[in-house]
Design an enzyme around this catalytic site. Structure first.
Site, mmCIF file in Angstrom:
data_model
loop_
_atom_site.group_PDB
_atom_site.id
_atom_site.type_symbol
_atom_site.label_atom_id
_atom_site.label_comp_id
_atom_site.label_asym_id
_atom_site.label_seq_id
_atom_site.Cartn_x
_atom_site.Cartn_y
_atom_site.Cartn_z
ATOM 1 C CE LYS A 128 -61.212 18.591 85.453
ATOM 2 N NZ LYS A 128 -61.854 17.257 85.433
ATOM 3 C CB SER A 133 -63.915 17.180 82.058
ATOM 4 O OG SER A 133 -63.598 16.697 83.341
ATOM 5 C CB SER A 178 -62.891 13.684 83.792
ATOM 6 O OG SER A 178 -64.038 14.049 83.076
HETATM 7 N N1 GLN Z 1 -67.630 12.695 80.318
HETATM 8 C C1 GLN Z 1 -68.283 12.428 81.555
HETATM 9 C C2 GLN Z 1 -69.324 13.476 81.827
HETATM 10 O O1 GLN Z 1 -69.506 14.285 81.008
HETATM 11 C C3 GLN Z 1 -67.277 12.335 82.672
HETATM 12 C C4 GLN Z 1 -66.856 13.638 83.201
HETATM 13 C C5 GLN Z 1 -65.894 13.526 84.350
HETATM 14 O O2 GLN Z 1 -65.401 12.446 84.662
HETATM 15 N N2 GLN Z 1 -65.709 14.656 85.020
HETATM 16 O O3 GLN Z 1 -69.947 13.505 82.839
#
Ligand code: GLN
Length: 460
Positions: A74, A149, A173
Site C-alpha cells: 500500500k 482504503s 481498511s
Molecule cells: N473508512 C474508514 C475511514 O475513512 C477507515 C479507513 C482506514 O481503515 N484506513 O476512516
C-alpha cells in the site's frame, strides 16, 4: 495449489522465482491500465531480487519463507526508492528514503516487492475513489468500488497481480476491501505488528496487515511481520505463534468445541441479502462442530461517531508536518474534499474550548465500546458476523459522507478496542462478494487464523 505449496516449489527450484515474477509482470502489463491497482511498479528491481533468490536456491543456500513470492505494498508504507504518496498530490514527489520495519522483514524473508498499490487519499475512505491518481476497479465485481482504503492491495490479490499484499487498517481498511473483492484480509491486534514506517491516519488505531487469496498466505505473511520492534513504541513484546502451522490440512477440526458469538445488532444493521449469506456460513460452522450463541452489543450507535471524532483529531495532528516545507505541498492547498473535511473538523474540535465537548466524550465512548466488546468476548472464542453491512456501490455514485461512513460500522469496533479481526469470503450476492468477519480477544490472533483456515477448509 495454495501459497505455501507454491513457496515450497520455488524453494525446491521446480518453479523459479523469476518465472513466478514474469508471470505477474505479464498480468500487470495486461490489466493494470484498466484496473489501476498499482500506482508504481519497479520490474527491474524485482527481477534483480528474483534472480538473486534463484541463484541462492541453486547454490543450496537457505532462503526465507517468502522467497520468490511477489508482493504489493500500500502506498502509505515506506519502501526505499518508491514514491510513498498515500495517493495524495501532497506527497506526489516524495521518494521513500528508508524501509518500514515490515518491509525489511519481508525482504529478509525473500519477498519480491513489485510495486505500490492504490488507496484512498491518506487512507481516509472506504472506496479508493478519493485517490489523487484515480479510482481502482473491483476485479471481482465489475463497475463497482473495490472498497477501501486499501482497495489497490485487495484488488491486486483478486486480479492475480501478486501473491501477497499488505495494507493498513484504521477503521476497516484491510477488512472492508477484502470483503468487497472476495479475498482474505487480516487486521492484527494493535501492537502485534510494527507500524514503524507507516504514514499515520490515526495512530491509536492504525495497524498493518496482510491480504491473500488463501489462509496459508495470510499465515506466512503474519509469521513474517508480527512481533516486537524496538524501533516502535506501540509494538508489544508478545509470543508470536506459528501461524503457518495452524493452517494445515484438517484445519476444520479446530471448529469442534469452538464457541462462536453472533451479535444480534451486527445482523440488524446489515442488508438482508448479506445476512442470508452470513447465516449460511454460521450454520456450516455449527454443523462442523462449533457451538453458536447469540450475543447483544449495547453501543452500536456510538461506534461511528466515536471512531470518526478520534480519527479527525488524530489525523489533524498527523497532517501538521505536511506544511509544504519538508514534504511536498502544503496539504490544505492540494488535498481532496474528504481529507480537507477531516483537517477542518479535526482542527476545530482540537481547540481547547471544544475538546471537552467532543474529544473527551469520544474517548469516554471508546472505553465503553472497548468494555462492551471485551465483555462479549469473555464468554466465547470469537465473534462472527458480516464484515461490511452493505454491498459495494457502483463507481461514480454520489454518496454523502455519512453514507460512506456507514460502510464502517462493523469494522471500527476492532480498531477502537485494539482487538484482532479478519475477513474471509463467505459467498456472493448477484456475483458480488460478501465477507465474513471474525473478531477475537487481544493477542488471540492465532484463534482468528485457525477459524479462517477452518472456514476455508469447509468451502474447499
Ligand atoms: N473508512 C474508514 C475511514 O475513512 C477507515 C479507513 C482506514 O481503515 N484506513 O476512516
Amino acid at each position: 495449489m495454495n501459497l505455501l505449496e507454491k513457496s515450497e516449489l520455488i524453494e525446491t527450484n521446480e518453479i523459479t522465482a523469476s518465472e513466478n515474477l514474469e508471470q505477474y509482470i505479464q498480468e500487470i502489463e495486461k490489466k493494470n491500465s484498466s484496473l489501476n491497482v498499482y500506482l508504481e511498479t519497479d520490474f527491474d528491481k524485482a527481477r534483480e531480487t528474483a534472480e538473486n533468490i534463484d541463484s541462492r536456491i541453486k547454490k543450496g543456500e537457505k532462503v526465507g519463507r517468502l522467497a520468490g513470492l511477489v508482493i504489493g505494498v500500500k502506498s502509505n508504507i515506506n519502501v526505499e526508492d518508491f514514491h510513498i504518496t498515500a495517493a495524495s498530490k501532497t506527497l506526489e514527489n516524495y521518494l521513500g528514503s528508508y524501509n518500514a520495519t515490515v518491509i525489511n522483514r519481508i525482504q529478509d524473508e525473500g519477498g519480491v516487492i513489485v510495486g505500490m498499490t492504490n488507496m484512498d487519499e491518506f487512507a481516509a475512505g472506504s472506496s479508493t475513489e478519493t485517490s489523487y491518481f484515480g479510482h481502482t476497479q473491483n476485479p471481482a465485481a465489475e463497475g463497482r468500488i473495490p472498497g477501501g482504503s486499501s482497495g489497490g492491495s485487495a484488488a491486486a490479490i483478486a486480479a492475480g497481480l501478486c501473491d501477497l499484499s499488505i495494507g493498513s487498517d484504521t477503521g476497516g481498511s484491510i477488512r472492508n476491501p477484502a470483503s468487497h473483492c472476495g479475498v482474505m484480509g487480516f487486521k492484527p491486534t494493535y501492537g502485534a505488528v510494527s507500524r514503524q514506517g507507516l504514514l499515520d491516519l490515526a495512530m491509536s488505531l492504525d495497524q498493518i496487515g496482510p491480504f491473500a487469496s488463501d489462509a496459508s498466505g495470510i499465515a506466512m505473511m503474519l509469521d513474517t511481520i508480527a512481533g516486537f520492534d524496538e524501533r516502535e513504541c506501540t509494538t508489544i513484546d508478545w509470543n508470536v505463534p506459528d501461524f503457518t502451522e495452524l493452517t494445515g490440512e484438517g484445519a476444520q477440526d479446530s471448529l469442534r468445541g469452538m464457541k462462536l458469538g453472533v451479535v444480534k445488532q451486527f445482523l440488524e444493521v446489515s442488508d438482508d441479502s448479506i445476512v442470508d449469506i452470513i447465516q449460511g456460513s454460521i450454520d456450516k460452522m455449527e454443523e462442523a462442530g462449533a457451538e453458536v450463541v447469540e450475543l447483544s452489543f449495547d453501543h452500536i450507535d456510538l461506534c461511528l461517531p466515536t471512531y470518526y471524532l478520534i480519527n479527525y483529531v488524530e489525523f489533524f495532528s498527523a497532517t501538521r508536518k505536511y506544511d509544504g516545507r519538508k514534504y511536498g505541498y502544503k496539504i490544505e492547498d492540494v488535498c481532496g474534499e474528504e481529507v480537507l473535511r477531516r483537517i477542518y473538523i479535526g482542527s476545530y474540535i482540537s481547540q481547547k474550548e471544544y475538546s471537552g465537548k467532543y474529544y473527551k466524550k469520544a474517548l469516554q465512548a471508546r472505553s465503553l465500546i472497548r468494555k462492551e466488546i471485551t465483555r462479549l468476548l469473555e464468554g466465547v472464542d470469537a465473534i462472527v458476523g458480516p464484515t461490511v453491512p452493505k454491498l459495494p456501490h457502483k463507481l461514480g455514485t454520489d454518496l454523502e459522507p455519512m453514507e460512506m461512513y456507514a460502510y464502517d460500522v462493523l469494522t471500527v469496533i476492532a480498531n477502537l478496542a485494539g482487538i484482532p479481526a479478519a475477513s474471509i469470503k463467505a459467498g456472493e450476492v448477484n456475483g458480488i462478494p460478501v465477507g465474513l468477519q471474525f473478531q477475537a480477544k487481544p493477542l488471540e490472533d492465532a484463534k482468528i487464523m485457525q477459524l479462517m483456515a477452518a472456514f476455508e477448509g469447509l468451502q474447499l
